[in-house]
Enzyme design. Structure first.
Site, short mmCIF file in Angstrom:
data_model
loop_
_atom_site.label_atom_id
_atom_site.label_comp_id
_atom_site.label_asym_id
_atom_site.label_seq_id
_atom_site.Cartn_x
_atom_site.Cartn_y
_atom_site.Cartn_z
N ASP A 80 0.88 -1.18 0.00
CA ASP A 80 0.00 0.00 0.00
C ASP A 80 0.91 1.22 0.00
OD1 ASP A 80 0.91 0.29 2.59
OD2 ASP A 80 -1.08 0.33 3.52
N HIS A 81 0.32 2.40 0.21
CA HIS A 81 1.11 3.64 0.18
C HIS A 81 2.16 3.65 1.29
CE1 HIS A 81 -2.38 4.03 2.76
NE2 HIS A 81 -1.74 4.94 3.46
N GLY A 93 -1.36 -5.11 9.10
CA GLY A 93 -2.61 -5.23 8.34
C GLY A 93 -2.48 -6.26 7.23
N MET A 94 -1.38 -6.20 6.51
CA MET A 94 -1.17 -7.15 5.42
C MET A 94 -1.16 -8.59 5.94
SD MET A 94 -0.97 -5.80 2.42
CE MET A 94 -0.32 -4.51 1.34
N ARG A 143 8.39 -33.10 11.53
CA ARG A 143 7.33 -32.79 12.51
C ARG A 143 6.64 -31.45 12.17
NH1 ARG A 143 12.15 -31.29 14.66
NH2 ARG A 143 12.29 -29.37 15.86
N HIS A 144 7.36 -30.59 11.49
CA HIS A 144 6.77 -29.29 11.15
C HIS A 144 5.70 -29.44 10.07
CE1 HIS A 144 9.76 -27.61 13.71
NE2 HIS A 144 10.73 -28.16 13.00
N CYS A 178 3.37 -2.99 4.00
CA CYS A 178 2.54 -1.84 4.35
C CYS A 178 3.33 -1.04 5.38
CB CYS A 178 1.15 -2.25 4.82
SG CYS A 178 1.07 -3.24 6.33
N GLY A 179 2.67 -0.15 6.11
CA GLY A 179 3.40 0.68 7.06
C GLY A 179 4.02 -0.16 8.17
N THR A 180 3.21 -1.02 8.76
CA THR A 180 3.69 -1.86 9.87
C THR A 180 3.86 -3.33 9.49
OG1 THR A 180 1.42 -2.34 10.51
CG2 THR A 180 2.47 -0.42 11.56
N HIS A 200 10.31 -23.72 9.94
CA HIS A 200 9.29 -24.38 10.76
C HIS A 200 7.87 -24.21 10.25
CE1 HIS A 200 11.75 -24.86 14.75
NE2 HIS A 200 12.40 -25.28 13.69
C1 RB5 Z 1 -1.62 2.96 6.35
O1 RB5 Z 1 -1.56 4.22 6.92
C2 RB5 Z 1 -1.29 1.90 7.38
O2 RB5 Z 1 -2.37 1.74 8.24
C3 RB5 Z 1 -0.98 0.59 6.69
O3 RB5 Z 1 0.10 0.78 5.83
C4 RB5 Z 1 -0.59 -0.57 7.58
O4 RB5 Z 1 0.43 -0.18 8.47
C5 RB5 Z 1 -1.68 -1.28 8.23
O5 RB5 Z 1 -1.48 -2.27 8.94
#
Ligand code: RB5
Length: 142
Positions: free
Chosen positions: A8-9, A70-71, A132-133, A65-67, A98
């Site tokens: 994403d952005h 979410g993905m 086992r995995h 994504c940012g963190t 694993h």
């Molecule tokens: C977008 O601002 C941010 O929420 C997205 O990139 C991501 O970090 C969501 O988990």
């Protein structure tokens, strides 16, 4: 391998770095977007990448994504997808050994480009250990 990449952005700044490493390792990139810094909804891009992997059109996927959170949440809703959020090398390696992770998620606001390159390199060069995995994976995933 053919690797589907989506972002994403929040992840777009890292996408070219990741694509470069994938190509350096001899793999093909299937870029599922996004393609600008305009605000978009990450589930759309997670869905596009997971669909490629589910269909067997791509061997694995990478989502940014940012963190990365979410993905990874979205990707793990899809049957047959084992997405791992890896922001350092130990989990990148273990997610392959694993968990046979077939989708890697990272947060561009969490990892710098140097670390991200090494995470991708580790993730793409580490084999599943099986044994086992495999039994454990077959208890929750196809
Ligand atoms: C977008 O601002 C941010 O929420 C997205 O990139 C991501 O970090 C969501 O988990």
């Amino acid at each position: 391998m053919k690797i589907a990449i989506g972002c994403d952005h929040g992840g777009i700044d890292l996408k070219e770095t990741v694509a470069k490493v994938v190509r350096e390792l001899g793999h093909e990139v299937d870029d599922q977007g996004c393609f600008s810094e305009e605000s978009v909804d990450y589930p759309e891009f997670a869905k596009a990448v997971c669909a490629k992997v589910q269909a067997g059109q791509c061997d694995r996927g990478i989502l940014l994504c940012g963190t990365g959170i979410g993905m990874s949440m979205v990707a793990n809703k899809f049957s047959g997808i084992r997405a791992a959020l890896c922001q350092e090398l130990f989990t990148a390696r273990m997610s392959r050994e694993h968990n046979d992770a077939n989708v890697l998620c990272m947060g561009a606001r969490v990892v710098g480009s140097g670390l991200a390159e090494e995470v991708v390199r580790t993730w793409l060069t580490t084999d599943f250990a099986g044994g086992r995995h495999l039994r454990r994976i077959s208890m929750f995933s196809s």
